[in-house]
Design a protein around this motif. Structure first.
Motif, PDB file in Angstrom:
ATOM      1  N   LYS A 178     -48.421  43.545  75.975  1.00  0.00           N
ATOM      2  CA  LYS A 178     -47.945  43.439  74.602  1.00  0.00           C
ATOM      3  C   LYS A 178     -46.440  43.245  74.657  1.00  0.00           C
ATOM      4  O   LYS A 178     -45.747  43.929  75.403  1.00  0.00           O
ATOM      5  CB  LYS A 178     -48.276  44.689  73.788  1.00  0.00           C
ATOM      6  CG  LYS A 178     -49.739  44.813  73.459  1.00  0.00           C
ATOM      7  CD  LYS A 178     -50.004  45.993  72.545  1.00  0.00           C
ATOM      8  CE  LYS A 178     -51.484  46.103  72.256  1.00  0.00           C
ATOM      9  NZ  LYS A 178     -51.768  47.265  71.394  1.00  0.00           N
ATOM     10  N   TYR A 179     -45.993  42.301  73.844  1.00  0.00           N
ATOM     11  CA  TYR A 179     -44.598  41.881  73.838  1.00  0.00           C
ATOM     12  C   TYR A 179     -44.107  41.913  72.397  1.00  0.00           C
ATOM     13  O   TYR A 179     -44.732  41.326  71.518  1.00  0.00           O
ATOM     14  CB  TYR A 179     -44.540  40.456  74.406  1.00  0.00           C
ATOM     15  CG  TYR A 179     -43.187  39.825  74.487  1.00  0.00           C
ATOM     16  CD1 TYR A 179     -42.416  39.962  75.624  1.00  0.00           C
ATOM     17  CD2 TYR A 179     -42.682  39.054  73.447  1.00  0.00           C
ATOM     18  CE1 TYR A 179     -41.173  39.349  75.729  1.00  0.00           C
ATOM     19  CE2 TYR A 179     -41.439  38.443  73.540  1.00  0.00           C
ATOM     20  CZ  TYR A 179     -40.694  38.597  74.687  1.00  0.00           C
ATOM     21  OH  TYR A 179     -39.475  37.993  74.801  1.00  0.00           O
ATOM     22  N   ARG A 180     -43.011  42.613  72.150  1.00  0.00           N
ATOM     23  CA  ARG A 180     -42.482  42.724  70.792  1.00  0.00           C
ATOM     24  C   ARG A 180     -41.264  41.832  70.629  1.00  0.00           C
ATOM     25  O   ARG A 180     -40.324  41.893  71.401  1.00  0.00           O
ATOM     26  CB  ARG A 180     -42.104  44.163  70.477  1.00  0.00           C
ATOM     27  CG  ARG A 180     -41.634  44.323  69.030  1.00  0.00           C
ATOM     28  CD  ARG A 180     -41.480  45.768  68.601  1.00  0.00           C
ATOM     29  NE  ARG A 180     -42.781  46.409  68.611  1.00  0.00           N
ATOM     30  CZ  ARG A 180     -43.046  47.577  69.194  1.00  0.00           C
ATOM     31  NH1 ARG A 180     -42.095  48.233  69.817  1.00  0.00           N
ATOM     32  NH2 ARG A 180     -44.239  48.088  69.169  1.00  0.00           N
ATOM     33  N   GLU A 181     -41.328  40.993  69.616  1.00  0.00           N
ATOM     34  CA  GLU A 181     -40.212  40.126  69.257  1.00  0.00           C
ATOM     35  C   GLU A 181     -39.913  40.405  67.794  1.00  0.00           C
ATOM     36  O   GLU A 181     -40.662  39.986  66.913  1.00  0.00           O
ATOM     37  CB  GLU A 181     -40.590  38.661  69.478  1.00  0.00           C
ATOM     38  CG  GLU A 181     -39.441  37.699  69.332  1.00  0.00           C
ATOM     39  CD  GLU A 181     -38.385  37.848  70.411  1.00  0.00           C
ATOM     40  OE1 GLU A 181     -37.192  37.905  70.051  1.00  0.00           O
ATOM     41  OE2 GLU A 181     -38.735  37.931  71.595  1.00  0.00           O
ATOM     42  N   ARG A 216     -42.739  41.487  65.086  1.00  0.00           N
ATOM     43  CA  ARG A 216     -44.025  40.940  65.514  1.00  0.00           C
ATOM     44  C   ARG A 216     -44.351  41.342  66.948  1.00  0.00           C
ATOM     45  O   ARG A 216     -43.484  41.330  67.817  1.00  0.00           O
ATOM     46  CB  ARG A 216     -43.969  39.420  65.406  1.00  0.00           C
ATOM     47  CG  ARG A 216     -45.317  38.751  65.547  1.00  0.00           C
ATOM     48  CD  ARG A 216     -45.187  37.266  65.434  1.00  0.00           C
ATOM     49  NE  ARG A 216     -44.591  36.814  66.698  1.00  0.00           N
ATOM     50  CZ  ARG A 216     -43.985  35.664  66.835  1.00  0.00           C
ATOM     51  NH1 ARG A 216     -43.851  34.856  65.841  1.00  0.00           N
ATOM     52  NH2 ARG A 216     -43.483  35.313  68.021  1.00  0.00           N
ATOM     53  N   THR A 217     -45.610  41.694  67.194  1.00  0.00           N
ATOM     54  CA  THR A 217     -46.073  42.021  68.534  1.00  0.00           C
ATOM     55  C   THR A 217     -47.160  41.035  68.929  1.00  0.00           C
ATOM     56  O   THR A 217     -48.120  40.831  68.189  1.00  0.00           O
ATOM     57  CB  THR A 217     -46.622  43.463  68.608  1.00  0.00           C
ATOM     58  OG1 THR A 217     -45.586  44.366  68.229  1.00  0.00           O
ATOM     59  CG2 THR A 217     -47.103  43.805  70.004  1.00  0.00           C
ATOM     60  N   GLU A 218     -46.993  40.402  70.074  1.00  0.00           N
ATOM     61  CA  GLU A 218     -47.986  39.479  70.634  1.00  0.00           C
ATOM     62  C   GLU A 218     -48.716  40.189  71.763  1.00  0.00           C
ATOM     63  O   GLU A 218     -48.118  40.952  72.515  1.00  0.00           O
ATOM     64  CB  GLU A 218     -47.316  38.229  71.200  1.00  0.00           C
ATOM     65  CG  GLU A 218     -46.729  37.310  70.185  1.00  0.00           C
ATOM     66  CD  GLU A 218     -47.760  36.487  69.440  1.00  0.00           C
ATOM     67  OE1 GLU A 218     -48.869  36.249  69.976  1.00  0.00           O
ATOM     68  OE2 GLU A 218     -47.456  36.082  68.311  1.00  0.00           O
ATOM     69  N   GLU A 219     -50.012  39.932  71.884  1.00  0.00           N
ATOM     70  CA  GLU A 219     -50.811  40.478  72.976  1.00  0.00           C
ATOM     71  C   GLU A 219     -51.458  39.313  73.712  1.00  0.00           C
ATOM     72  O   GLU A 219     -51.966  38.386  73.087  1.00  0.00           O
ATOM     73  CB  GLU A 219     -51.881  41.417  72.423  1.00  0.00           C
ATOM     74  CG  GLU A 219     -52.736  42.048  73.503  1.00  0.00           C
ATOM     75  CD  GLU A 219     -53.736  43.040  72.940  1.00  0.00           C
ATOM     76  OE1 GLU A 219     -53.365  44.203  72.726  1.00  0.00           O
ATOM     77  OE2 GLU A 219     -54.877  42.622  72.695  1.00  0.00           O
ATOM     78  N   TYR A 220     -51.386  39.346  75.031  1.00  0.00           N
ATOM     79  CA  TYR A 220     -51.971  38.273  75.818  1.00  0.00           C
ATOM     80  C   TYR A 220     -52.335  38.812  77.191  1.00  0.00           C
ATOM     81  O   TYR A 220     -51.856  39.858  77.629  1.00  0.00           O
ATOM     82  CB  TYR A 220     -51.023  37.076  75.937  1.00  0.00           C
ATOM     83  CG  TYR A 220     -49.588  37.453  76.199  1.00  0.00           C
ATOM     84  CD1 TYR A 220     -49.131  37.725  77.480  1.00  0.00           C
ATOM     85  CD2 TYR A 220     -48.686  37.576  75.144  1.00  0.00           C
ATOM     86  CE1 TYR A 220     -47.824  38.083  77.716  1.00  0.00           C
ATOM     87  CE2 TYR A 220     -47.369  37.936  75.370  1.00  0.00           C
ATOM     88  CZ  TYR A 220     -46.946  38.185  76.664  1.00  0.00           C
ATOM     89  OH  TYR A 220     -45.647  38.555  76.890  1.00  0.00           O
ATOM     90  N   LEU A 251     -49.353  31.813  75.333  1.00  0.00           N
ATOM     91  CA  LEU A 251     -48.494  32.467  74.347  1.00  0.00           C
ATOM     92  C   LEU A 251     -48.803  31.940  72.945  1.00  0.00           C
ATOM     93  O   LEU A 251     -48.724  30.735  72.699  1.00  0.00           O
ATOM     94  CB  LEU A 251     -47.026  32.208  74.695  1.00  0.00           C
ATOM     95  CG  LEU A 251     -45.981  32.857  73.801  1.00  0.00           C
ATOM     96  CD1 LEU A 251     -46.085  34.373  73.855  1.00  0.00           C
ATOM     97  CD2 LEU A 251     -44.595  32.426  74.224  1.00  0.00           C
ATOM     98  N   ALA A 252     -49.172  32.864  72.059  1.00  0.00           N
ATOM     99  CA  ALA A 252     -49.384  32.582  70.638  1.00  0.00           C
ATOM    100  C   ALA A 252     -50.366  31.427  70.410  1.00  0.00           C
ATOM    101  O   ALA A 252     -50.243  30.706  69.421  1.00  0.00           O
ATOM    102  CB  ALA A 252     -48.061  32.314  69.944  1.00  0.00           C
ATOM    103  N   LYS A 253     -51.317  31.237  71.308  1.00  0.00           N
ATOM    104  CA  LYS A 253     -52.301  30.160  71.218  1.00  0.00           C
ATOM    105  C   LYS A 253     -51.651  28.783  71.083  1.00  0.00           C
ATOM    106  O   LYS A 253     -52.251  27.844  70.580  1.00  0.00           O
ATOM    107  CB  LYS A 253     -53.270  30.403  70.058  1.00  0.00           C
ATOM    108  CG  LYS A 253     -54.065  31.673  70.207  1.00  0.00           C
ATOM    109  CD  LYS A 253     -54.975  31.892  69.037  1.00  0.00           C
ATOM    110  CE  LYS A 253     -55.679  33.235  69.193  1.00  0.00           C
ATOM    111  NZ  LYS A 253     -56.453  33.571  68.020  1.00  0.00           N
TER     112      LYS A 253
END
Length: 152
Positions: free
Chosen positions: A55-58, A61-65, A87-89
């Motif tokens: 999980k990466y927080r920017e 917003r948090t993205e999970e991959y 990343l982010a589809k």
């Protein structure tokens, strides 16, 4: 596809630099503070093929991959780690970290990132917004942290 490669010399032993890439979440966060979670999903005996959910927080917003280990070498004078993720589809990303021991207190670090848009219309975004700024900042942060922890 865009590709960026940068290198630097770090006044720290190779093992000191490696622990930020192949160690605990706590160590990883020292050079990648936006990573808020890094959990094992699948571990293979040879490391290649292992998968971690990250999980990466920017900002807010948090993205999970899922990150898959594509290449791995952990020798005394040379270390390599290559991972891939989506990343982010929108983009397929690879990050390749190469460390080489120069001497007991100095390490050469080469960082290569590739970004390939998944759909052709994302290519325009990549061409407009993609720069090597993130790569340069990552190397500078890694150098600063590794040297600070070794007192250099």
């Amino acid at each position: 596809m865009k590709k960026w490669t940068r290198d630097t010399e770090i006044n720290a032993p190779i093992e000191q630099v490696w622990k930020f890439l192949d160690g605990s979440l706590e160590n990883m966060q020292k050079i990648m503070p936006q990573v808020v979670e890094h959990k094992r999903v699948k571990i293979t005996e040879k490391v290649v093929g292992s998968v971690y959910r990250q999980k990466y927080r920017e900002g807010k917003r948090t993205e999970e991959y899922d990150i898959e280990t594509v290449e791995y070498l952990n020798e005394a004078i040379e270390k390599k780690l290559k991972v891939g993720f989506t990343l982010a589809k929108m983009f397929e990303i690879t990050a390749f970290y190469e460390l080489n021991k120069i001497n007991n207190n100095k390490t050469s670090f080469t960082y290569t990132v590739t970004s390939r848009p998944i759909k052709w219309w994302f290519l325009k975004l990549l061409l407009v917004f993609a720069t090597d700024k993130v790569v340069v900042e990552f190397l500078e942060r890694d150098k600063k942290v590794a040297e600070a922890e070794t007192g250099r």
